[in-house]
Design a protein around this motif. Sequence first.
Motif, PDB file in Angstrom:
ATOM      1  N   MET A 144       0.868  -1.471   0.060  1.00 39.41           N
ATOM      2  CA  MET A 144       0.126   0.104  -0.173  1.00 39.41           C
ATOM      3  C   MET A 144       1.057   1.302   0.242  1.00 39.41           C
ATOM      4  O   MET A 144       0.737   2.328   0.535  1.00 39.41           O
ATOM      5  N   LYS A 145       2.182   1.196  -1.122  1.00 35.26           N
ATOM      6  CA  LYS A 145       2.853   2.666  -0.824  1.00 35.26           C
ATOM      7  C   LYS A 145       2.039   3.734  -1.756  1.00 35.26           C
ATOM      8  O   LYS A 145       1.021   3.735  -2.259  1.00 35.26           O
ATOM      9  N   GLY A 146       2.424   4.678  -0.832  1.00 33.63           N
ATOM     10  CA  GLY A 146       1.543   5.763  -1.497  1.00 33.63           C
ATOM     11  C   GLY A 146       0.387   6.224  -0.364  1.00 33.63           C
ATOM     12  O   GLY A 146      -0.502   7.436  -1.258  1.00 33.63           O
ATOM     13  N   SER A 147      -0.440   5.541  -0.053  1.00 34.86           N
ATOM     14  CA  SER A 147      -2.031   5.618   0.723  1.00 34.86           C
ATOM     15  C   SER A 147      -2.130   5.923   1.923  1.00 34.86           C
ATOM     16  O   SER A 147      -0.596   7.187   2.834  1.00 34.86           O
ATOM     17  N   SER A 148      -2.994   6.624   2.403  1.00 31.38           N
ATOM     18  CA  SER A 148      -2.870   7.970   2.940  1.00 31.38           C
ATOM     19  C   SER A 148      -4.266   8.106   3.877  1.00 31.38           C
ATOM     20  O   SER A 148      -5.147   6.768   3.777  1.00 31.38           O
ATOM     21  N   ALA A 149      -4.400   8.103   5.452  1.00 31.63           N
ATOM     22  CA  ALA A 149      -5.685   7.745   6.535  1.00 31.63           C
ATOM     23  C   ALA A 149      -6.048   8.823   7.128  1.00 31.63           C
ATOM     24  O   ALA A 149      -4.669   9.423   7.478  1.00 31.63           O
ATOM     25  N   TYR A 150      -6.932   8.934   7.374  1.00 33.57           N
ATOM     26  CA  TYR A 150      -6.858  10.165   8.256  1.00 33.57           C
ATOM     27  C   TYR A 150      -7.334  10.187   9.530  1.00 33.57           C
ATOM     28  O   TYR A 150      -7.392   9.085   9.835  1.00 33.57           O
ATOM     29  N   VAL A 151      -6.205  10.111  10.974  1.00 28.30           N
ATOM     30  CA  VAL A 151      -5.756   9.256  11.817  1.00 28.30           C
ATOM     31  C   VAL A 151      -6.550  11.041  12.963  1.00 28.30           C
ATOM     32  O   VAL A 151      -5.817  12.274  12.723  1.00 28.30           O
ATOM     33  N   THR A 152      -7.767  10.699  13.841  1.00 28.35           N
ATOM     34  CA  THR A 152      -8.034  11.582  14.300  1.00 28.35           C
ATOM     35  C   THR A 152      -6.992  11.835  15.627  1.00 28.35           C
ATOM     36  O   THR A 152      -6.579  10.991  16.290  1.00 28.35           O
ATOM     37  N   ALA A 153      -7.224  12.754  16.300  1.00 29.35           N
ATOM     38  CA  ALA A 153      -6.294  12.780  17.525  1.00 29.35           C
ATOM     39  C   ALA A 153      -6.915  12.054  18.509  1.00 29.35           C
ATOM     40  O   ALA A 153      -6.023  11.107  19.256  1.00 29.35           O
ATOM     41  N   SER A 192       5.397   2.417  13.499  1.00 30.27           N
ATOM     42  CA  SER A 192       5.040   3.204  12.529  1.00 30.27           C
ATOM     43  C   SER A 192       3.715   3.613  12.114  1.00 30.27           C
ATOM     44  O   SER A 192       3.747   4.898  11.849  1.00 30.27           O
ATOM     45  N   VAL A 193       3.223   3.633  12.525  1.00 30.88           N
ATOM     46  CA  VAL A 193       1.704   4.261  11.541  1.00 30.88           C
ATOM     47  C   VAL A 193       1.920   5.657  13.049  1.00 30.88           C
ATOM     48  O   VAL A 193       1.270   7.241  12.704  1.00 30.88           O
ATOM     49  N   ILE A 194       1.781   6.161  14.443  1.00 28.75           N
ATOM     50  CA  ILE A 194       1.613   7.003  15.398  1.00 28.75           C
ATOM     51  C   ILE A 194       2.746   7.533  14.821  1.00 28.75           C
ATOM     52  O   ILE A 194       3.181   8.958  14.652  1.00 28.75           O
ATOM     53  N   GLU A 195       4.298   6.683  13.995  1.00 30.72           N
ATOM     54  CA  GLU A 195       5.059   7.922  14.728  1.00 30.72           C
ATOM     55  C   GLU A 195       5.138   8.309  12.407  1.00 30.72           C
ATOM     56  O   GLU A 195       5.482   9.730  12.709  1.00 30.72           O
ATOM     57  N   LYS A 196       3.952   8.194  11.878  1.00 27.38           N
ATOM     58  CA  LYS A 196       3.928   8.580  10.258  1.00 27.38           C
ATOM     59  C   LYS A 196       2.814   9.585  10.898  1.00 27.38           C
ATOM     60  O   LYS A 196       2.680  10.892  10.196  1.00 27.38           O
ATOM     61  N   ALA A 197       1.893   9.637  11.873  1.00 25.85           N
ATOM     62  CA  ALA A 197       0.306  10.465  11.788  1.00 25.85           C
ATOM     63  C   ALA A 197       1.528  12.090  12.749  1.00 25.85           C
ATOM     64  O   ALA A 197       0.942  12.909  12.645  1.00 25.85           O
ATOM     65  N   GLU A 198       2.556  11.878  13.621  1.00 24.32           N
ATOM     66  CA  GLU A 198       2.871  12.803  13.942  1.00 24.32           C
ATOM     67  C   GLU A 198       3.650  13.322  13.279  1.00 24.32           C
ATOM     68  O   GLU A 198       3.529  14.616  13.233  1.00 24.32           O
ATOM     69  N   LYS A 199       4.523  13.149  12.334  1.00 24.14           N
ATOM     70  CA  LYS A 199       4.816  13.369  11.443  1.00 24.14           C
ATOM     71  C   LYS A 199       4.421  14.410  10.383  1.00 24.14           C
ATOM     72  O   LYS A 199       4.727  15.421   9.957  1.00 24.14           O
ATOM     73  N   SER A 200       3.242  14.162   9.881  1.00 21.56           N
ATOM     74  CA  SER A 200       2.331  14.498   9.204  1.00 21.56           C
ATOM     75  C   SER A 200       1.555  15.561  10.018  1.00 21.56           C
ATOM     76  O   SER A 200       1.372  16.583   9.191  1.00 21.56           O
ATOM     77  N   ARG A 201       1.601  15.202  11.385  1.00 21.99           N
ATOM     78  CA  ARG A 201       0.582  16.980  11.735  1.00 21.99           C
ATOM     79  C   ARG A 201       1.669  17.720  12.224  1.00 21.99           C
ATOM     80  O   ARG A 201       1.349  18.963  11.890  1.00 21.99           O
ATOM     81  N   ARG A 202       3.100  17.687  12.176  1.00 20.83           N
ATOM     82  CA  ARG A 202       3.978  18.290  12.572  1.00 20.83           C
ATOM     83  C   ARG A 202       4.481  18.992  11.195  1.00 20.83           C
ATOM     84  O   ARG A 202       4.389  20.387  11.001  1.00 20.83           O
ATOM     85  N   SER A 203       3.837  18.122   9.387  1.00 18.28           N
ATOM     86  CA  SER A 203       4.441  19.081   8.537  1.00 18.28           C
ATOM     87  C   SER A 203       3.477  20.183   8.264  1.00 18.28           C
ATOM     88  O   SER A 203       3.763  21.585   7.960  1.00 18.28           O
ATOM     89  N   THR A 204       2.217  19.695   8.606  1.00 17.70           N
ATOM     90  CA  THR A 204       0.660  20.373   8.848  1.00 17.70           C
ATOM     91  C   THR A 204       0.936  21.514   9.367  1.00 17.70           C
ATOM     92  O   THR A 204       0.680  22.881   9.009  1.00 17.70           O
ATOM     93  N   SER A 205       1.043  21.491  10.774  1.00 17.28           N
ATOM     94  CA  SER A 205       1.662  22.820  11.580  1.00 17.28           C
ATOM     95  C   SER A 205       3.057  23.839  11.393  1.00 17.28           C
ATOM     96  O   SER A 205       2.537  24.862  10.943  1.00 17.28           O
ATOM     97  N   ARG A 206       3.617  22.825  10.819  1.00 17.92           N
ATOM     98  CA  ARG A 206       4.968  23.994  10.189  1.00 17.92           C
ATOM     99  C   ARG A 206       4.077  24.915   9.002  1.00 17.92           C
ATOM    100  O   ARG A 206       4.866  26.228   8.592  1.00 17.92           O
ATOM    101  N   ARG A 207       3.500  24.208   7.811  1.00 19.89           N
ATOM    102  CA  ARG A 207       2.917  24.337   6.548  1.00 19.89           C
ATOM    103  C   ARG A 207       2.156  25.782   7.185  1.00 19.89           C
ATOM    104  O   ARG A 207       1.611  27.058   6.090  1.00 19.89           O
ATOM    105  N   ASP A 208       1.232  25.993   8.229  1.00 15.25           N
ATOM    106  CA  ASP A 208      -0.076  26.931   8.276  1.00 15.25           C
ATOM    107  C   ASP A 208       0.918  27.664   9.198  1.00 15.25           C
ATOM    108  O   ASP A 208       0.527  28.978   8.423  1.00 15.25           O
ATOM    109  N   THR A 209       1.949  27.744   9.129  1.00 17.07           N
ATOM    110  CA  THR A 209       2.462  28.723  10.056  1.00 17.07           C
ATOM    111  C   THR A 209       3.048  29.739   9.111  1.00 17.07           C
ATOM    112  O   THR A 209       3.138  30.559   9.024  1.00 17.07           O
TER     113      THR A 209
END
Length: 74
Positions: free
Chosen positions: A1-10, A46-63
Motif C-alpha cells: 500500500m505504498k502511497g496510501s493515506s488515512a486521516y487519524v483524529t487526535a 510506525s503508524v503513530i510516527e507517521k501520523a505525528e510527522k504529518s501533523r508536524r508538517s501540517t503545523s509547520r506549513r500553516d505557520t
Amino acid sequence: MKGSSAYVTAQELEGLRDVTGYLSAMLEGTSGDASHLIAAKAALHSVIEKAEKSRRSTSRRDTIKVALRAAEDR
C-alpha cells in the motif's frame, strides 16, 4: 500500500498509543512465541510516527502560510 493515506483524529492517535501499552503488557506476560505481538507493536509505532510527522508538517506549513500573509499585508 505504498502511497496510501488515512486521516487519524487526535482521539484515534491516543487510542493507538494506548494499544501499544496493552501490547507491551501482553508481551511481558507471555512465555511463548510472541513474534506476532512484536510485529503488531512495531506496526503501531510506525503508524503513530507517521501520523505525528504529518501533523508536524501540517503545523509547520500553516505557520509559514500565516507568516507569508502577514508579510504581504505590510
